[in-house]
Design a protein around this motif. Structure first.
Motif, mmCIF file in Angstrom:
data_model
loop_
_atom_site.group_PDB
_atom_site.id
_atom_site.type_symbol
_atom_site.label_atom_id
_atom_site.label_comp_id
_atom_site.label_asym_id
_atom_site.label_seq_id
_atom_site.Cartn_x
_atom_site.Cartn_y
_atom_site.Cartn_z
ATOM 1 N N ASP A 61 4.736 -17.171 -54.642
ATOM 2 C CA ASP A 61 4.851 -15.876 -53.984
ATOM 3 C C ASP A 61 3.488 -15.503 -53.396
ATOM 4 N N GLU A 62 3.468 -15.123 -52.129
ATOM 5 C CA GLU A 62 2.210 -14.806 -51.462
ATOM 6 C C GLU A 62 1.564 -13.540 -52.014
ATOM 7 N N SER A 63 2.341 -12.684 -52.641
ATOM 8 C CA SER A 63 1.772 -11.451 -53.182
ATOM 9 C C SER A 63 0.904 -11.712 -54.412
ATOM 10 N N LEU A 64 1.033 -12.902 -55.012
ATOM 11 C CA LEU A 64 0.225 -13.227 -56.185
ATOM 12 C C LEU A 64 -1.151 -13.777 -55.820
ATOM 13 N N PRO A 98 -10.036 -11.662 -51.036
ATOM 14 C CA PRO A 98 -11.446 -11.993 -51.280
ATOM 15 C C PRO A 98 -12.203 -10.918 -52.068
ATOM 16 N N ALA A 99 -11.901 -9.649 -51.853
ATOM 17 C CA ALA A 99 -12.608 -8.588 -52.577
ATOM 18 C C ALA A 99 -12.274 -8.631 -54.069
ATOM 19 N N GLU A 100 -11.011 -8.854 -54.405
ATOM 20 C CA GLU A 100 -10.607 -8.946 -55.807
ATOM 21 C C GLU A 100 -11.221 -10.178 -56.464
#
Length: 87
Positions: free
Chosen positions: A54-57, A61-63
């Motif tokens: 899933d792309e939401s996982l 870059p900031a995280e």
């Protein structure tokens, strides 16, 4: 849609076997080959799509940068013998 390609390939192959025209037989065999390739590629695309993450996982870059800073702070605190910072 994938199974439709397979049925079309079988129909083209059947027409190629029943026809008396060499030109029509060649065209039908090429169509059958094309439909079979489309069927196999469709099945592979479906299998790859079902196994993708899933792309939401995926972290932005900031995280990722924030998590690296936290890990470095924990390592530095552990090297100094102090308490690790609270999360």
């Amino acid at each position: 849609m994938v199974w439709l390609y397979l049925l079309l390939a079988l129909a083209a192959f059947a027409v190629a076997l029943k026809t008396t025209s060499i030109a029509l037989a060649v065209v039908c065999l090429l169509a059958a080959l094309g439909f079979l390739v489309a069927c196999v590629l469709g099945l592979l695309a479906r299998r790859i799509g079902s196994q993708s993450r899933d792309e939401s996982l995926i972290l932005d870059p900031a995280e990722l940068h924030r998590l690296r800073e936290q890990a470095q702070a924990r390592r530095a605190a552990a090297a100094d013998g102090g308490e690790p910072p609270a999360a």
